[in-house]
Design a protein around this motif. Structure first.
Motif, PDB file in Angstrom:
ATOM      1  N   VAL A  84      55.418  41.929  23.634  1.00 33.18           N
ATOM      2  CA  VAL A  84      53.950  41.010  23.467  1.00 33.18           C
ATOM      3  C   VAL A  84      54.316  40.759  22.033  1.00 33.18           C
ATOM      4  N   GLU A  85      54.496  41.528  21.186  1.00 30.43           N
ATOM      5  CA  GLU A  85      54.068  41.045  19.578  1.00 30.43           C
ATOM      6  C   GLU A  85      55.024  40.079  19.526  1.00 30.43           C
ATOM      7  N   GLN A  86      55.886  39.737  19.907  1.00 32.29           N
ATOM      8  CA  GLN A  86      57.106  38.775  19.425  1.00 32.29           C
ATOM      9  C   GLN A  86      56.544  37.446  20.097  1.00 32.29           C
ATOM     10  N   LYS A  87      56.182  37.565  21.265  1.00 34.02           N
ATOM     11  CA  LYS A  87      55.604  36.511  22.169  1.00 34.02           C
ATOM     12  C   LYS A  87      54.867  35.474  21.181  1.00 34.02           C
ATOM     13  N   SER A  88      53.712  36.548  20.825  1.00 36.79           N
ATOM     14  CA  SER A  88      52.730  36.391  20.224  1.00 36.79           C
ATOM     15  C   SER A  88      52.956  35.483  18.723  1.00 36.79           C
ATOM     16  N   ARG A  89      53.843  36.018  18.293  1.00 37.39           N
ATOM     17  CA  ARG A  89      53.788  35.457  16.775  1.00 37.39           C
ATOM     18  C   ARG A  89      54.534  33.652  16.829  1.00 37.39           C
ATOM     19  N   PHE A 128      51.997  31.769  28.431  1.00 37.84           N
ATOM     20  CA  PHE A 128      51.098  32.156  27.789  1.00 37.84           C
ATOM     21  C   PHE A 128      49.900  31.021  28.525  1.00 37.84           C
ATOM     22  N   VAL A 129      50.056  29.614  28.002  1.00 38.01           N
ATOM     23  CA  VAL A 129      49.124  28.675  28.183  1.00 38.01           C
ATOM     24  C   VAL A 129      49.416  28.249  29.956  1.00 38.01           C
ATOM     25  N   ARG A 130      49.683  28.480  30.619  1.00 41.10           N
ATOM     26  CA  ARG A 130      49.279  27.719  31.910  1.00 41.10           C
ATOM     27  C   ARG A 130      50.088  29.583  32.958  1.00 41.10           C
ATOM     28  N   GLY A 131      49.980  30.926  32.341  1.00 45.14           N
ATOM     29  CA  GLY A 131      49.861  31.791  33.327  1.00 45.14           C
ATOM     30  C   GLY A 131      48.749  32.485  34.150  1.00 45.14           C
ATOM     31  N   GLY A 132      47.463  32.555  33.624  1.00 49.00           N
ATOM     32  CA  GLY A 132      46.950  32.680  33.962  1.00 49.00           C
ATOM     33  C   GLY A 132      46.478  34.012  33.218  1.00 49.00           C
ATOM     34  N   ASP A 133      46.520  34.828  34.477  1.00 45.34           N
ATOM     35  CA  ASP A 133      45.978  36.862  34.961  1.00 45.34           C
ATOM     36  C   ASP A 133      48.121  36.799  34.654  1.00 45.34           C
ATOM     37  N   PHE A 136      50.093  36.736  29.034  1.00 43.05           N
ATOM     38  CA  PHE A 136      49.282  37.504  28.390  1.00 43.05           C
ATOM     39  C   PHE A 136      48.550  37.460  26.889  1.00 43.05           C
ATOM     40  N   ARG A 137      47.646  38.214  26.369  1.00 43.27           N
ATOM     41  CA  ARG A 137      47.074  37.593  25.226  1.00 43.27           C
ATOM     42  C   ARG A 137      47.755  38.644  24.432  1.00 43.27           C
ATOM     43  N   LEU A 138      47.058  37.726  23.073  1.00 46.78           N
ATOM     44  CA  LEU A 138      47.844  37.568  21.497  1.00 46.78           C
ATOM     45  C   LEU A 138      48.245  39.662  20.713  1.00 46.78           C
ATOM     46  N   LYS A 139      48.619  39.842  20.395  1.00 47.20           N
ATOM     47  CA  LYS A 139      49.188  40.950  19.545  1.00 47.20           C
ATOM     48  C   LYS A 139      49.826  41.249  18.715  1.00 47.20           C
ATOM     49  N   GLY A 140      49.462  41.850  17.720  1.00 48.06           N
ATOM     50  CA  GLY A 140      50.232  41.094  16.401  1.00 48.06           C
ATOM     51  C   GLY A 140      49.797  40.597  15.233  1.00 48.06           C
ATOM     52  N   LEU A 141      49.300  39.407  15.322  1.00 48.56           N
ATOM     53  CA  LEU A 141      49.270  38.478  14.405  1.00 48.56           C
ATOM     54  C   LEU A 141      49.389  38.674  13.533  1.00 48.56           C
ATOM     55  N   SER A 150      43.766  35.347  25.051  1.00 53.79           N
ATOM     56  CA  SER A 150      43.930  34.217  25.960  1.00 53.79           C
ATOM     57  C   SER A 150      44.330  33.160  25.622  1.00 53.79           C
ATOM     58  N   PHE A 151      44.975  31.922  26.018  1.00 55.67           N
ATOM     59  CA  PHE A 151      44.896  30.787  25.953  1.00 55.67           C
ATOM     60  C   PHE A 151      43.575  29.486  26.118  1.00 55.67           C
ATOM     61  N   SER A 152      42.817  30.355  27.134  1.00 59.63           N
ATOM     62  CA  SER A 152      41.581  30.360  27.504  1.00 59.63           C
ATOM     63  C   SER A 152      40.587  30.647  26.726  1.00 59.63           C
ATOM     64  N   ASP A 153      40.532  31.903  25.582  1.00 63.28           N
ATOM     65  CA  ASP A 153      40.131  32.098  24.460  1.00 63.28           C
ATOM     66  C   ASP A 153      40.042  31.809  23.481  1.00 63.28           C
ATOM     67  N   LEU A 154      41.229  30.645  23.140  1.00 61.17           N
ATOM     68  CA  LEU A 154      41.028  29.651  22.170  1.00 61.17           C
ATOM     69  C   LEU A 154      40.170  28.422  21.787  1.00 61.17           C
ATOM     70  N   PRO A 155      39.955  28.386  20.844  1.00 60.01           N
ATOM     71  CA  PRO A 155      38.456  27.233  20.640  1.00 60.01           C
ATOM     72  C   PRO A 155      39.820  26.127  21.163  1.00 60.01           C
ATOM     73  N   VAL A 156      38.793  24.989  21.567  1.00 61.80           N
ATOM     74  CA  VAL A 156      39.799  23.826  22.539  1.00 61.80           C
ATOM     75  C   VAL A 156      40.089  22.981  21.733  1.00 61.80           C
ATOM     76  N   GLN A 157      39.794  22.910  19.993  1.00 58.82           N
ATOM     77  CA  GLN A 157      40.578  22.196  19.049  1.00 58.82           C
ATOM     78  C   GLN A 157      42.388  23.165  18.811  1.00 58.82           C
ATOM     79  N   TRP A 158      42.101  24.444  19.048  1.00 56.43           N
ATOM     80  CA  TRP A 158      43.709  25.064  18.839  1.00 56.43           C
ATOM     81  C   TRP A 158      44.385  24.925  20.360  1.00 56.43           C
ATOM     82  N   GLN A 159      43.358  24.772  21.321  1.00 54.13           N
ATOM     83  CA  GLN A 159      44.253  24.877  22.475  1.00 54.13           C
ATOM     84  C   GLN A 159      44.523  23.006  22.538  1.00 54.13           C
TER      85      GLN A 159
END
Length: 390
Positions: A84-89, A128-133, A136-141, A150-159
């Protein structure tokens, strides 16, 4: 038979991936050195390479994945090994607007695309963007404070920034010959852990061959014979099934005419993908031959099936040897189980004696295993030993 100075086998090295033993012996094969009596292969014509460069937004690419016009190689398990850390980075790189390396797609004649290089990155971004449930959630940034988002938790401008990220894609034209495309794939493969030959074949093949190999490696007889190798993390199970299919369909003569294992297996894959070359009725025959081979092999060798097991050798069970698998499976596909059961002691004795005393045979199943002479010798040896007790 050239007799060994001492009983036993050469060092057996088991392949390890991500810190885990894979159950398969490392194949010590020099795939690049030509045989002494073979001509140097002439390089392919650079004019055959047709690649165009385009820029796509990530949103556009994700839409292509969802609609099925860009294929992410179904059943390909390698994308799951990223932590998850690799995906998040990777996601963090997009948010920081750090350009990603170029992607490579191969275009089919029908206009669909397959990912040649960048499969893990695109699988990660799609999850991350289309996976829904299933995402994965970001970790180890390293730089941002969006951990646990999650993607939906990000501010709209970041999405929007993620979706609008421009990705450079090199597209290989469908008129590029398949062997050239395969070589391009091997050269540009840039993943953290390079894809092996079967993983490349899987990514570049069509559904038909994938489904055939998946069916073969899901057979109870295969999994009993191989101690449940089906679903192998490096697709060694699919390669073994493909090797059987290649020699069963095309025979030893075809290999001797072009003794390069990768090319031989590429050709077999292309045949399996083409119902004109291998019609459904022939596929059914292939299934039955493979099922028979697996059941017969386990009947004879039990827990040592397709493993080095010399007479007088140390106790224990070695990892599966691919050279033993291809030669013995083809040799046993045509025998009746009752006949083999009656001659089991003679066959097993002959095979174990050969593994203990025949240096040429040990070489044929241990090193430079694609050499035409060694391939022919291990196949003829298996055929001879399968006749023991007749």
């Amino acid at each position: 038979m050239e007799k060994a100075e001492a009983q036993g086998t050469p060092d057996v090295v088991e392949d390890v991936f991500d810190g885990r033993a894979t159950g398969v012996e490392v194949e010590q094969d020099d795939r690049t050195a030509p045989e002494p009596d073979s001509a140097i292969v002439k390089p392919w014509d650079p004019a055959q390479i047709r690649v165009t460069t385009s820029t796509f937004s990530l949103r556009n690419i994700l839409d292509m994945i969802d609609e099925g016009s860009l294929e992410l190689a179904p059943d390909f398990q390698r994308g799951q090994v990223w932590k998850v850390e690799q995906k998040s980075r990777l996601v963090e790189s997009l948010l920081l607007q750090i350009p990603l390396p170029a992607f490579y797609f191969a275009e089919d004649s029908d206009g669909a695309f397959r990912v040649v290089d960048g499969l893990q990155r695109l699988s990660t971004l799609h999850a991350f963007v289309r996976g829904g449930d299933q995402g994965f959630r970001l970790k180890g940034l390293d730089y941002l404070e969006e951990n646990s988002s999650s993607f939906s938790d990000l501010p709209v401008q970041w999405q929007r920034r993620v979706n609008n990220t421009q990705l450079v894609v090199n597209v290989i034209d469908p008129t590029t010959p398949s062997d050239v495309m395969y070589d391009i794939f091997k050269r540009i493969n840039t993943g953290g852990t390079p894809l092996n030959a079967q993983e490349i074949r899987h990514c570049m093949s069509k559904d038909r061959s994938r489904n055939i190999l998946k069916h073969m490696t899901a057979m109870p007889e295969f999994n009993t014979a191989t101690n449940y190798l089906g679903g192998h993390i490096r697709m060694n199970d699919r390669e073994m099934a493909l090797r059987f299919a290649a020699f069963w369909l095309m025979g030893m003569d075809a290999y001797q005419r072009n003794p390069v294992m990768d090319k031989f297996l590429e050709h077999a894959t292309a045949q399996l993908d083409d119902p004109k070359e291998v019609p459904d009725s022939k596929v059914d025959e292939l299934y039955e031959a493979f099922r028979t081979a697996m059941a017969n092999a386990h009947l004879l060798f039990g827990e040592h099936t397709f493993r080095k097991w010399p007479a007088g050798g140390p106790p224990g069970r070695n990892p599966i040897n691919r050279a033993l698998f291809e030669s013995w499976s083809v040799a046993l596909a045509r025998y009746d189980a009752e006949d083999l059961k009656r001659r089991q002691a003679a066959i097993v004795g002959a095979a174990r004696t050969r593994m203990a005393e025949d240096i040429a045979y040990l070489d044929a199943i241990t090193s430079s295993t694609s050499d035409r002479r060694r391939v022919a010798y291990r196949f003829s040896s298996a055929e001879q030993d399968a006749k023991a007790g007749l």
